[in-house]
Design an enzyme around this catalytic site. Structure first.
Site, PDB file in Angstrom:
ATOM      1  N   TYR A   1     -19.687 -15.696  -5.200  1.00 50.48           N
ATOM      2  CA  TYR A   1     -19.178 -16.912  -5.827  1.00 50.48           C
ATOM      3  C   TYR A   1     -19.508 -18.174  -5.033  1.00 50.48           C
ATOM      4  CZ  TYR A   1     -15.352 -15.919  -2.519  1.00 50.48           C
ATOM      5  OH  TYR A   1     -14.621 -15.644  -1.395  1.00 50.48           O
TER       6      TYR A   1
ATOM      7  N   CYS B   1     -19.685 -35.690  -1.869  1.00 57.35           N
ATOM      8  CA  CYS B   1     -18.678 -34.622  -1.778  1.00 57.35           C
ATOM      9  C   CYS B   1     -19.408 -33.301  -1.719  1.00 57.35           C
ATOM     10  CB  CYS B   1     -17.762 -34.695  -3.003  1.00 57.35           C
ATOM     11  SG  CYS B   1     -16.679 -33.260  -3.252  1.00 57.35           S
ATOM     12  N   ASP B   2     -18.777 -32.271  -1.142  1.00 58.64           N
ATOM     13  CA  ASP B   2     -19.482 -30.987  -1.024  1.00 58.64           C
ATOM     14  C   ASP B   2     -19.635 -30.288  -2.375  1.00 58.64           C
ATOM     15  OD1 ASP B   2     -16.713 -30.256  -1.077  1.00 58.64           O
ATOM     16  OD2 ASP B   2     -17.222 -28.321  -0.196  1.00 58.64           O
TER      17      ASP B   2
END
Length: 419
Positions: free
Chosen positions: A25, A280-281
């Site tokens: 995931y 942002c990641d």
């Protein structure tokens, strides 16, 4: 020297998306396509030093926080992190303090690593998804072998060296069905800090709009409420659960520490291995690459109109349905990456986890109100506590037979006294 106008946290990725595992995931493994094949993903020492200097120079607070992420940061080797600390000491201002945090799968941690982490007082986030069969469902090696045994060995090492460790548990379609087993497993291994991260993988063509691995709609709310009940009954003051702490913050008029629950975002950008700056990641893509610290100073990127607009968009696109919600202050619409549903009125921008958050935050409100009431009655002459203090070990002016300030409903002598 120009400082940032507000506090910030950078997810530094000194090894890019490179990892020794193949967690099914993991969204960051896919980021390698952004860079040419064959290019080294190891942040060169000159860029590393430039980043450290710029981060220190931009920090407006007395404490300067560094967060090392990946990929898997430990694949860089222990010597690389010795160099990080050496450079920090070299450039540390006399009136500021530096702290470090690392997110890791733990597989490469050994005695040498843990001696270093303990000596340098690193905080460690350890990825652990629960008991063996749940953890090994998706957290596997490159040749698809299980990793639970290695992760547990890492946890034991971290405990032995008394390193502050926060368990990060990804909640998916499997372990969400077993909240009690997951939570009790963490209690059995003496975990003191646990964060639950719901897995949401948008897939517009899939039934429900998400992958089969994703946590089912409304299941995460049940998961949290079930754990909350046991935590209230047995574990206040013993184990901290991040989302419970976040819920308490609103009652004490404190800003959320977790970005997904703040009204706006944009204060946790990413610095990639080559110095690239992303908003942002969860938005490491060409659209959200705002520059490179070798060309534009970090502070200018943090304060840039594009980064400000990215952060304000969360608030500006909040649906009317959310603006009138009774738990808005606790949620604020959640993470923008998950806001892909429509409200009952057909307005875009509803969070996939809306029902889950609404269920949990509504469920915990009576308890939080009780905690606030107890603190107000017990500490009239004391300053309001931090959110973390709702389960703290120190309770001024509380008698042995008084109600415990943690809100458990028990007498102080039978609850937190002496803990």
């Amino acid at each position: 020297m120009v400082k940032a106008s507000r506090d910030f946290q950078v997810f530094a990725q000194p090894v890019g998306s490179i990892c020794n595992l193949d967690c099914q995931y993991c969204y960051y493994l896919k980021k390698k396509h952004l860079y040419p094949k064959g290019e080294s993903s190891r942040m060169p020492e000159d860029i590393l030093e430039e980043y450290i200097v710029q981060h220190i120079d931009a920090s407006p607070e007395p404490v300067i926080n560094f967060s090392w992420h990946g990929g898997e940061p430990t694949v860089l080797g222990l010597d690389y992190f010795h160099k990080i600390v050496e450079l920090q000491h070299k450039h540390q201002p006399p009136n500021q303090h530096i702290t470090n945090g690392m997110q890791t799968n733990g597989v490469l941690l050994d005695e040498g690593w843990c001696r270093f982490l303990a000596t340098e007082r690193f905080a460690v986030g350890l990825s652990l998804d629960g008991p063996q069969e749940m953890h090994d469902r998706y957290r596997v090696t490159k040749d698809q072998k299980p990793t639970h045994e290695q992760t547990m060995r890492a946890h034991e090492l971290l405990q032995r060296h008394r390193i502050y460790t926060d368990i990060l548990c990804v909640v998916n379609e499997n372990n969400v069905q077993y909240p009690t087993q997951v939570y009790r497993f963490f209690k059995e291994i003496n975990a003191q800090y646990v964060s639950f991260l719901p897995l949401v993988e948008p897939q517009p063509d899939a039934e429900g709009g998400v992958s089969l691995r994703s946590v089912p709609a409304e299941a995460f709310g049940v998961f949290l409420c079930t754990i909350f009940d046991e935590w209230i009954d047995q574990d206040i003051g013993q184990i901290k659960v991040q989302i419970f702490e976040e819920a308490a913050r609103t009652a004490f008029d404190q800003e959320h520490s977790l970005c997904i629950f703040r009204p706006t975002c944009g204060d946790i950008p990413v610095i990639e291995h080559n110095g690239d700056f992303f908003s942002c990641d969860h938005y490491v893509d060409t659209e959200h690459r705002l520059g490179n610290i070798q060309e534009t100073p970090l502070v200018e990127l943090l304060e840039s109109p594009a980064q400000r607009a990215f952060g304000q968009a969360k608030l500006k696109t909040l649906p009317r349905y959310c603006k009138t919600c009774e738990v808005r202050a606790m949620c604020n619409g959640g993470c923008p990456k998950n806001r892909f549903l429509k409200t009952p009125a057909g307005e875009a921008g509803l969070n996939y986890l809306c029902a889950d958050y609404k269920r949990f935050f509504t469920y915990c409100q009576p308890f939080i109100a009780e905690v606030v009431d107890i603190w107000k009655r017990q500490t009239l002459d004391q300053p309001m506590p931090t959110a973390e203090a709702t389960g703290s070990r120190t309770h001024p002016k509380t008698g042995r037979n008084d109600p415990c300030p943690c809100g458990s409903g028990l007498k102080y002598k039978k609850c937190c006294l002496g803990k």
